[in-house]
Motif scaffolding. Sequence first.
Motif, short mmCIF file in Angstrom:
data_model
loop_
_atom_site.label_atom_id
_atom_site.label_comp_id
_atom_site.label_asym_id
_atom_site.label_seq_id
_atom_site.Cartn_x
_atom_site.Cartn_y
_atom_site.Cartn_z
N VAL A 167 56.72 48.06 -19.07
CA VAL A 167 56.73 47.49 -17.71
C VAL A 167 57.31 46.07 -17.72
CG1 VAL A 167 55.34 46.95 -15.69
CG2 VAL A 167 54.79 48.96 -17.04
N PRO A 168 56.81 45.16 -18.57
CA PRO A 168 57.43 43.83 -18.59
C PRO A 168 58.89 43.86 -19.00
CG PRO A 168 55.31 43.78 -19.69
CD PRO A 168 55.63 45.21 -19.44
N LEU A 169 59.24 44.74 -19.94
CA LEU A 169 60.63 44.78 -20.37
C LEU A 169 61.54 45.20 -19.21
CD1 LEU A 169 62.21 44.30 -22.97
CD2 LEU A 169 62.21 46.76 -23.35
N MET A 170 61.08 46.18 -18.40
CA MET A 170 61.87 46.61 -17.25
C MET A 170 61.98 45.48 -16.21
SD MET A 170 63.21 49.22 -18.12
CE MET A 170 64.21 49.35 -16.63
N THR A 171 60.89 44.70 -16.07
CA THR A 171 60.95 43.56 -15.16
C THR A 171 62.06 42.60 -15.59
OG1 THR A 171 58.56 43.74 -15.15
CG2 THR A 171 59.50 41.86 -14.00
N VAL A 172 62.11 42.36 -16.91
CA VAL A 172 63.12 41.44 -17.43
C VAL A 172 64.52 42.01 -17.19
CG1 VAL A 172 63.99 40.30 -19.49
CG2 VAL A 172 61.54 40.48 -19.15
N VAL A 173 64.69 43.30 -17.49
CA VAL A 173 65.99 43.93 -17.27
C VAL A 173 66.40 43.81 -15.80
CG1 VAL A 173 67.24 46.13 -17.29
CG2 VAL A 173 65.76 45.53 -19.20
N ASN A 174 65.42 44.04 -14.93
CA ASN A 174 65.64 43.96 -13.49
C ASN A 174 66.16 42.58 -13.07
OD1 ASN A 174 65.58 45.00 -11.00
ND2 ASN A 174 63.36 44.91 -10.72
N VAL A 231 48.17 59.95 -31.38
CA VAL A 231 48.98 58.76 -31.17
C VAL A 231 48.97 58.35 -29.70
CG1 VAL A 231 51.25 57.79 -31.64
CG2 VAL A 231 50.40 59.61 -33.06
N LEU A 232 48.57 59.29 -28.85
CA LEU A 232 48.68 59.07 -27.41
C LEU A 232 48.01 57.78 -26.89
CD1 LEU A 232 50.19 60.62 -25.25
CD2 LEU A 232 48.02 61.66 -24.57
N PRO A 233 46.76 57.48 -27.27
CA PRO A 233 46.15 56.25 -26.74
C PRO A 233 46.96 55.00 -27.08
CG PRO A 233 44.50 57.54 -27.92
CD PRO A 233 45.81 58.21 -28.13
N VAL A 234 47.42 54.93 -28.34
CA VAL A 234 48.24 53.79 -28.77
C VAL A 234 49.51 53.73 -27.94
CG1 VAL A 234 49.77 53.07 -30.63
CG2 VAL A 234 47.40 53.59 -31.14
N LEU A 235 50.12 54.91 -27.77
CA LEU A 235 51.37 54.98 -27.05
C LEU A 235 51.21 54.47 -25.61
CD1 LEU A 235 54.17 56.05 -27.70
CD2 LEU A 235 53.54 58.15 -26.53
N LEU A 236 50.15 54.94 -24.94
CA LEU A 236 49.94 54.55 -23.54
C LEU A 236 49.71 53.05 -23.42
CD1 LEU A 236 47.74 57.48 -22.20
CD2 LEU A 236 50.15 57.00 -21.75
N LEU A 237 48.83 52.52 -24.28
CA LEU A 237 48.50 51.09 -24.19
C LEU A 237 49.73 50.22 -24.45
CD1 LEU A 237 45.04 50.47 -25.84
CD2 LEU A 237 45.86 49.60 -23.66
N VAL A 238 50.43 50.53 -25.53
CA VAL A 238 51.58 49.70 -25.89
C VAL A 238 52.69 49.86 -24.86
CG1 VAL A 238 53.28 49.17 -27.67
CG2 VAL A 238 50.96 49.72 -28.32
N ALA A 239 52.87 51.10 -24.37
CA ALA A 239 53.92 51.31 -23.37
C ALA A 239 53.63 50.52 -22.10
CB ALA A 239 54.05 52.79 -23.06
N PHE A 240 52.36 50.51 -21.69
CA PHE A 240 51.97 49.74 -20.50
C PHE A 240 52.35 48.28 -20.67
CE2 PHE A 240 48.63 47.14 -18.42
CZ PHE A 240 48.87 47.48 -17.10
N ASN A 241 52.06 47.75 -21.87
CA ASN A 241 52.30 46.34 -22.15
C ASN A 241 53.75 46.01 -22.46
OD1 ASN A 241 50.05 44.66 -21.94
ND2 ASN A 241 49.11 45.74 -23.64
N ALA A 242 54.49 47.00 -22.98
CA ALA A 242 55.84 46.69 -23.43
C ALA A 242 56.89 47.11 -22.42
CB ALA A 242 56.11 47.35 -24.77
#
Lengths: 287, 266
Positions: free
Chosen positions: A26-33, A13-24
């Motif tokens: 980081v931007p989500l934290m930017t929005v929260v910020n 599951v790791l590759p999926v996890l890394l790719l989606v986490a990168f895309n989801a």
Amino acid sequence: MNKTENQKAWFFVLPVLLLVAFNALVPLMTVVNYSVQETFGDNTFFWAGVLWFEEVMNSERFHAALGRQLFFTFTILAIEIPLGVAIALTMPRKGIWVSVCLVLMALPLLIPWNVVGAMWNIFALPDIGLLGRTLNAIGFDYNYTRQPGDAWFTLILMDVWHWTSLVVLLSYAGLVSIPDAYYQAAKIDGAKPFAIFRYIQLPKMKRVLTIAILLRFMDSFNIYTEPSVLTGGGPGNSTTLLSIDLVKIALGQFDLGPAAAMSLIYFLIILLMSWVFYTLMMRNEAK
Amino acid sequence: MNRVSRFVPALYIIFLMLPIYWLVNMSFKTTNEILGDFTLWPRQFTLENYITIFTDPTWYMGYVNSLAYVSINTVLSVAVALPAAYAFSRYRFLGDKHLFFWLLTNRMAPAAVFALPFFQLYSAVGLFDTYLAVALAHTLFNIPLAVWILEGFMSGVPKELDETAYVDGYPFWSFFIKIFIPTIAAGIGVAAFFCFMFSWVELLLAKTLTAVDAKPIAATMTRTASTSGYELGLLAAAGTLTIIPGAFVIYFVRNYIAKGFALGRV
């Protein structure tokens, strides 16, 4: 199916996890910020706490956009789901017409969304569009760029045109998976067509229909490109759905704080409603 | 009831074809005819609009760009989704159910929410205006979808297949590639179809993440519209051409669409 306990599955599951986490994430934290800070435009930020959230929750504008969004989503669900099931029921089951129907019906699904918007924009124009011209010729005073009612009519018609096929394809897949023996049994028992629908076809379509409702709910709540090309949210603000309003605030006025707070509230609403659907769906499947 | 109901799909298809017909009709007209007369078919038939598109690099490169990032996205999404879907369909592991739902939540994220942060993220890592940026951004909603579809297909394959291969002494990856993947070929086709579809039709992110080099065709259309006034015939021709790749893809997977929906969980 019996699943084996295996923690090494995490590596799969790791590759999926890394790719989606990168895309989801980081931007989500930017929005929260952004959502908890205030800025005066020179790249300096101040802590603003929940100020923006309070502002958005109390704003008339947000309530109005949310109201329009809910109206839009529930209207198109109320039209597309029954219509899609009805069309799937009347589709041929065998022969070359099946392929012809499937290919032609799937076509709107593969047209880029802004082309869909542009296509309908032109199609519905009262002077050079086929739909607008015809409606005016048979006596309706139709002009979707001026009258809010007409704009709504065009918007909903466009979405029905665009997405009913998804419901048709899903329901059709559910229908063809019913073995012939079920129908023969119903025939022997002398069941009426409605009884066949109610007790054989509908239960068999339950799973695909739940998926159809879930997908249509999520996607119609996120809709942006088609209405923004068709009406741009107008006339006035009459067709400004949530996404359009959000882009207006974030990129038009560059009010990042309120826009970010609104994004999070918006996302939470979708998440909550989808979670309810998803849980119900999984419970049904477990039975 | 039967006599009436036979016409329902036909009527529905006519309804679907009308706006498309109007677009195609307009693409063969001159701008003068479009604005001047209301004609049901082109009176002054012209191929001028299509010739412009095929000879002007700012137009035809748009198609190349779109097809490039869509292909990268499809291959990438399916490739990483395959092992993950296998794990979800065969094994229980810590947090599997939560992880599956979390993946699905990304399918729900409104693109409008993520547009600006995506722009900042991809500018920061130096990928702005590349195929890879759009392809990666689109994995946000395509990977969850691909995992969802493939998991449905894989759960339909009996576990005895895996066990027999294991007993026969196949190493895992050799079994996965030589036996398992061919078994679920239909599922891979369906998953690839949906990845292609959602990447091809999405524009908001694709437009936000590109400027010149990787600009998708659909974005070329909107920008041309705003700079050189309304050349409706040209826009209609460009729009018509965006329908063609989709039509091709549907034609090739037509037999899997119905089957795929039934077996997979989409």
